[in-house]
Design a protein around this motif. Structure first.
Motif, PDB file in Angstrom:
ATOM      1  N   ASP A  50     -17.987  11.090  29.267  1.00 14.35           N
ATOM      2  CA  ASP A  50     -17.871  10.558  30.625  1.00 14.35           C
ATOM      3  C   ASP A  50     -17.199   9.182  30.581  1.00 14.35           C
ATOM      4  N   PHE A  51     -15.902   9.180  30.302  1.00 16.36           N
ATOM      5  CA  PHE A  51     -15.120   7.942  30.185  1.00 16.36           C
ATOM      6  C   PHE A  51     -13.787   8.148  30.912  1.00 16.36           C
ATOM      7  N   ASP A  52     -13.108   7.054  31.230  1.00 16.56           N
ATOM      8  CA  ASP A  52     -11.751   7.206  31.756  1.00 16.56           C
ATOM      9  C   ASP A  52     -10.838   7.803  30.693  1.00 16.56           C
ATOM     10  N   TYR A  53     -10.953   7.264  29.478  1.00 17.24           N
ATOM     11  CA  TYR A  53     -10.129   7.735  28.370  1.00 17.24           C
ATOM     12  C   TYR A  53     -10.998   7.863  27.117  1.00 17.24           C
ATOM     13  N   TYR A  54     -10.667   8.858  26.300  1.00 20.27           N
ATOM     14  CA  TYR A  54     -11.388   9.103  25.050  1.00 20.27           C
ATOM     15  C   TYR A  54     -10.346   9.121  23.945  1.00 20.27           C
ATOM     16  N   ALA A  55     -10.375   8.124  23.068  1.00 27.34           N
ATOM     17  CA  ALA A  55      -9.417   8.030  21.972  1.00 27.34           C
ATOM     18  C   ALA A  55      -9.982   8.753  20.758  1.00 27.34           C
ATOM     19  N   VAL A  56      -9.457   9.932  20.470  1.00 29.00           N
ATOM     20  CA  VAL A  56      -9.886  10.696  19.299  1.00 29.00           C
ATOM     21  C   VAL A  56      -8.751  10.695  18.278  1.00 29.00           C
ATOM     22  N   VAL A  61      -7.998  12.665  27.315  1.00 26.15           N
ATOM     23  CA  VAL A  61      -8.039  12.562  25.851  1.00 26.15           C
ATOM     24  C   VAL A  61      -6.721  12.003  25.336  1.00 26.15           C
ATOM     25  N   LEU A  62      -6.826  11.026  24.444  1.00 29.83           N
ATOM     26  CA  LEU A  62      -5.670  10.409  23.796  1.00 29.83           C
ATOM     27  C   LEU A  62      -5.796  10.583  22.290  1.00 29.83           C
ATOM     28  N   PHE A  63      -4.678  10.727  21.614  1.00 29.71           N
ATOM     29  CA  PHE A  63      -4.675  10.680  20.153  1.00 29.71           C
ATOM     30  C   PHE A  63      -4.349   9.246  19.742  1.00 29.71           C
ATOM     31  N   GLY A  83      -2.073  -2.633  32.700  1.00 29.78           N
ATOM     32  CA  GLY A  83      -1.985  -1.803  33.891  1.00 29.78           C
ATOM     33  C   GLY A  83      -1.146  -0.561  33.750  1.00 29.78           C
ATOM     34  N   LYS A  84      -0.789  -0.191  32.525  1.00 27.30           N
ATOM     35  CA  LYS A  84       0.025   0.999  32.307  1.00 27.30           C
ATOM     36  C   LYS A  84      -0.873   2.151  31.851  1.00 27.30           C
ATOM     37  N   ALA A  85      -0.757   3.282  32.507  1.00 26.22           N
ATOM     38  CA  ALA A  85      -1.577   4.436  32.150  1.00 26.22           C
ATOM     39  C   ALA A  85      -0.959   5.187  30.986  1.00 26.22           C
ATOM     40  N   PRO A  86      -1.633   5.303  29.869  1.00 28.83           N
ATOM     41  CA  PRO A  86      -1.090   6.056  28.730  1.00 28.83           C
ATOM     42  C   PRO A  86      -1.002   7.538  29.063  1.00 28.83           C
ATOM     43  N   THR A  87      -0.158   8.249  28.345  1.00 23.78           N
ATOM     44  CA  THR A  87       0.006   9.680  28.583  1.00 23.78           C
ATOM     45  C   THR A  87      -1.026  10.443  27.774  1.00 23.78           C
ATOM     46  N   PRO A  88      -1.962  11.123  28.434  1.00 26.09           N
ATOM     47  CA  PRO A  88      -2.987  11.858  27.689  1.00 26.09           C
ATOM     48  C   PRO A  88      -2.430  13.138  27.070  1.00 26.09           C
ATOM     49  N   VAL A  89      -3.107  13.622  26.033  1.00 23.28           N
ATOM     50  CA  VAL A  89      -2.718  14.903  25.452  1.00 23.28           C
ATOM     51  C   VAL A  89      -3.490  16.056  26.113  1.00 23.28           C
ATOM     52  N   ALA A  90      -4.582  15.726  26.815  1.00 21.05           N
ATOM     53  CA  ALA A  90      -5.380  16.760  27.485  1.00 21.05           C
ATOM     54  C   ALA A  90      -6.340  16.087  28.466  1.00 21.05           C
ATOM     55  N   SER A  91      -6.819  16.888  29.391  1.00 19.59           N
ATOM     56  CA  SER A  91      -7.865  16.456  30.311  1.00 19.59           C
ATOM     57  C   SER A  91      -9.095  17.323  30.076  1.00 19.59           C
ATOM     58  N   LEU A  92     -10.268  16.717  30.143  1.00 23.56           N
ATOM     59  CA  LEU A  92     -11.533  17.455  30.018  1.00 23.56           C
ATOM     60  C   LEU A  92     -12.350  17.232  31.270  1.00 23.56           C
ATOM     61  N   PRO A  93     -13.055  18.224  31.798  1.00 23.46           N
ATOM     62  CA  PRO A  93     -13.076  19.590  31.232  1.00 23.46           C
ATOM     63  C   PRO A  93     -11.815  20.346  31.623  1.00 23.46           C
TER      64      PRO A  93
END
Length: 392
Positions: free
Chosen positions: A166-172, A193-195, A382-392
């Protein structure tokens, strides 16, 4: 005023896998803590400390270890102001939540509100897995603040707490963690989700010109595993092979928190078993060995990154998918003989397997700390990174 449905869902998530009696005990214990926290909650005026990044250490011990020093240095060198605090450091640092929350979650919500009152950050970094505080930081944060959770290991079903996201972004670290998050029953919350990461340096690839000797390295287990049957089987299997091959030496690197049993006892009477010196890095321990043997540990991924053949000994669940990438999992003396014989073949085959295994688990292995720092710097600006996926 009724409790927020999201908070009620969080309460259900925290008790979902508990037997009915344990759920009742949890509800009573946490409700009493909530009542205690409600009684201590105050809302005195405070001037928040403005910063670009607030790192919430999961514990004082974690802060003292300093494993995030490289990341913090990179952020400061990029011009960001960074503050640090410890989750729940002051148990009386409690402020009333702006919205009703279930009684068992009140203490976590009040801690989150106090953190937000004392710090005005563009990015809040969290690390404690499964902590309800993260949900309340996200729910009550100012509009410009983003919550980024840092993974501190490869995600797998070794811990049910990793189903909380339950986060805005999850760096895995890489694709294996994303596969885990997508499989099985849904976790709690939603996230991008971000790598990126890890937040600590990884071993450098070993010099191909290094001439391996007839020496092996065994990685010791932590204190929770040292007395387990699976680990003891790993140790016995290694010792049996060593007895049948007296021209080999086995170096043992105890886990930093482990006692080194049973190897310290055996080293006293077996000249073929030697202990690595305390304080030595894994990279130093791997300098001139032919292969690494271990039970099940995150360190096998570090070995693969360095290009050192690794073999898992004993009856362990295949959390890191070794067999998928052709890394031996050995349970018998005959299996260990076959695995060791494979080292005599074309070294390019082993190199390809190790490379694929490492890449599956860590996307940015060449620049782990920089990849995470770049992500945080972008968020702070203030720049939104590009995620590799969204959960769920």
């Amino acid at each position: 005023m009724r409790d927020d449905p999201h908070f009620k869902a969080l309460q259900r998530h925290l008790t979902a896998h508990r037997p009915a009696p344990d759920r009742a005990i949890w509800w009573l214990r946490e409700s009493l803590r909530g009542l205690w926290a409600r009684g201590l909650s105050r809302n005195p005026p405070v001037t928040p400390h403005a910063c670009d990044v607030l790192l919430v250490h999961p514990s004082e011990k974690s802060r003292r270890l300093g494993r995030k020093a490289a990341l913090l240095d990179a952020l400061r060198q990029a011009g960001l102001s960074v503050a640090e605090t410890v989750a729940g450091d002051d148990r009386r640092a409690l402020r009333p939540p702006p919205r009703p929350v279930p009684a068992p979650l009140y203490a976590a919500a009040a801690h989150a509100c106090d953190l937000l009152a004392r710090h005005r950050a563009r990015v809040i970094l969290t690390e404690r897995n499964g902590s309800p505080v993260s949900t309340f930081l996200r729910a009550f944060r100012p509009p410009e603040t983003r919550i980024l959770h840092l993974a501190h290991g490869i995600l797998s079903d070794q811990s049910s707490k990793l189903r909380f996201h339950d986060f805005d972004y999850y760096a895995v670290f890489g694709n294996s963690s994303l596969e885990y998050l997508r499989q099985g029953e849904p976790g709690f919350g939603d996230t991008q989700v971000l790598f990126a990461g890890p937040y600590f340096p990884l071993p450098a690839p070993r010099d191909p010109a290094t001439a391996p000797s007839k020496a092996l390295l065994f990685l010791g287990a932590g204190p929770d595993e040292e007395d387990g049957d699976a680990y003891r089987q790993s140790c016995e299997l290694a010792r049996q092979w060593l007895a049948a091959h007296p021209d080999w030496t086995l170096w043992v690197r105890p886990h930093p928190r482990g006692s080194g049993r049973p190897w310290r006892d055996w080293a006293g009477s077996d000249l073929a078993i030697r202990m690595r010196p305390e304080g030595e890095t894994l990279e130093q321990a791997m300098a001139a060995i032919t292969a690494v043997w271990s039970g099940y540990t995150n360190a096998i991924i570090d070995c693969a990154i360095a290009g050192v053949p690794v073999m898992v000994l004993g009856q362990h669940p295949d959390y890191f998918q070794c067999e998928r990438f052709g890394l031996p999992r050995v349970t018998t003396p005959q299996g260990l003989e076959q695995a060791m014989a494979s080292l005599n073949g074309d070294g390019r085959d082993w190199a390809a397997r190790l490379d694929a295994f490492a890449r599956h688990h860590i996307e940015h292995r060449e620049r782990p700390v920089a990849s995470l720092a770049d992500t945080i710097v972008a968020l702070a600006r203030g720049k939104a990174p590009t995620p590799v996926a969204s959960l769920p």
